[in-house]
Design a protein around this motif. Sequence first.
Motif, short mmCIF file in Angstrom:
data_model
loop_
_atom_site.label_atom_id
_atom_site.label_comp_id
_atom_site.label_asym_id
_atom_site.label_seq_id
_atom_site.Cartn_x
_atom_site.Cartn_y
_atom_site.Cartn_z
N LEU A 183 6.27 33.52 50.70
CA LEU A 183 5.95 34.83 50.55
C LEU A 183 5.40 35.34 52.07
O LEU A 183 4.63 34.78 52.67
CB LEU A 183 4.66 35.10 49.52
N THR A 184 5.50 36.85 52.17
CA THR A 184 4.75 37.57 53.19
C THR A 184 3.83 38.66 52.59
O THR A 184 4.38 39.46 51.85
CB THR A 184 5.65 38.09 54.29
N HIS A 204 9.26 38.49 49.09
CA HIS A 204 9.91 37.02 49.03
C HIS A 204 10.58 36.85 50.56
O HIS A 204 11.34 37.59 50.70
CB HIS A 204 10.62 36.82 47.92
N ASP A 205 9.90 35.92 51.16
CA ASP A 205 10.73 35.75 52.78
C ASP A 205 12.09 35.62 52.57
O ASP A 205 13.06 36.19 53.41
CB ASP A 205 10.31 34.46 53.29
N SER A 206 12.78 34.80 51.43
CA SER A 206 14.18 34.78 51.17
C SER A 206 15.01 36.25 51.17
O SER A 206 16.14 36.17 51.47
CB SER A 206 14.40 33.90 49.85
N LEU A 288 15.01 46.08 42.77
CA LEU A 288 16.24 47.18 43.49
C LEU A 288 17.33 46.76 42.72
O LEU A 288 17.92 45.54 42.46
CB LEU A 288 16.29 46.90 44.94
N GLU A 289 17.99 47.79 42.09
CA GLU A 289 19.23 47.62 41.37
C GLU A 289 20.36 47.15 42.00
O GLU A 289 20.48 47.64 43.17
CB GLU A 289 19.54 48.71 40.48
N GLY A 290 20.92 46.01 41.58
CA GLY A 290 22.28 45.61 42.31
C GLY A 290 21.97 44.85 43.55
O GLY A 290 22.68 44.36 44.14
N GLN A 291 20.86 44.63 43.78
CA GLN A 291 20.15 43.63 44.95
C GLN A 291 19.40 42.70 44.40
O GLN A 291 18.50 42.77 43.45
CB GLN A 291 19.48 44.52 45.89
N ASP A 292 19.39 41.38 44.81
CA ASP A 292 18.56 40.41 44.67
C ASP A 292 17.10 40.53 45.23
O ASP A 292 16.77 39.57 45.97
CB ASP A 292 19.29 39.07 44.66
N ILE A 293 16.46 41.55 45.17
CA ILE A 293 15.28 42.05 45.90
C ILE A 293 14.11 42.67 44.99
O ILE A 293 14.58 43.33 44.41
CB ILE A 293 15.51 43.09 47.05
N SER A 294 13.17 41.94 45.01
CA SER A 294 11.78 42.42 44.59
C SER A 294 10.72 42.37 45.25
O SER A 294 10.77 41.54 46.18
CB SER A 294 11.76 41.76 43.15
#
Length: 318
Positions: A183-184, A204-206, A288-294
């Motif tokens: 994490l950052t 999340h850094d990834s 974020l919809e459609g993205q592996d980002i939270s």
Amino acid sequence: MARKQVLRALPADWPVSITEATNGRQAMDAIRQGLGQVVLLDLTMPEMDGYQVLSALRAEGLKAQVIVISGDVQEEAVRRVHELGALAFLKKPFDEAELRQTLGKLGLLAHPGQTPQPRAVQNTAISFHDAFRETVNVAIGRAAALIAKVLGVFVQLPVPNVNILEVGELHMALADASNSQQLTAICQGFIGGGIAGEALLMFHDSEITDIALLMQRESADYSDLEMLLDLSSVLIGACLSSIAEQVDVGFSQGHPQILGQHAAIDELIRVNRKRWKKTLAVEISYSLEGQDISFDLLLLFTEDSIPRLTHKLAYLMN
């Protein structure tokens, strides 16, 4: 509290009977029973959200006339609800005149000769937690609209969690965040009108590479940390400015800093130890919809801020 605000704003001479639902599932049950010819619908709800309700109405062929009233003010949110059959969209916070005008335009107000039916409106007391959660709900919608524009995505909004944390729980949570290799965390202090605290945004850094792609970073001189600091300023600033506007104060904000680098967790705890005996903590998880980002936003208000916030929100709680 959102339902109580709507009930207060309904025209007193509107000849209708009213049914309340605490989530989308209850709303669908009521509409199937014929209790929802006109539906005033929120979007961010537990169990079944407003989008799912609109989709279910269409799938089941139910003839409800829907007005959406929401703090999710993303342009895509407005477009989607109209596409799903909503007749109008009102942005929170709204006022009585705006709701009456909308009902009038849609031909939903009383016709001459109709008389109002007696209303059994439940006068439930609103807790500070409920009032503050609704205030934050409006704020995170404003922030999501800005992030949606910056990143060109649709932001999925949660129901925010509001809790009182003891100092030990808070320190453990902050220590876990700062010690994580995955994490950052970025922190930014704020103060104004007798209210103070810290905002923490955790990435999340990834997912940082994917965020950079969305932001269309072109210069190699624009580092990951600079990018996250800029994104944090937008999101935290939008949340805090909306909360400040709703409680009628002005916040001064410090510079955002990387937790564990420019701002060490031990120093953050040492400086705030006395005023963070108990902390009002708001947890918000954006995705974020459609993205592996939270990313997770944590708003921490000092214990001394709670009486002031309670006083400021009293008009909503009565």
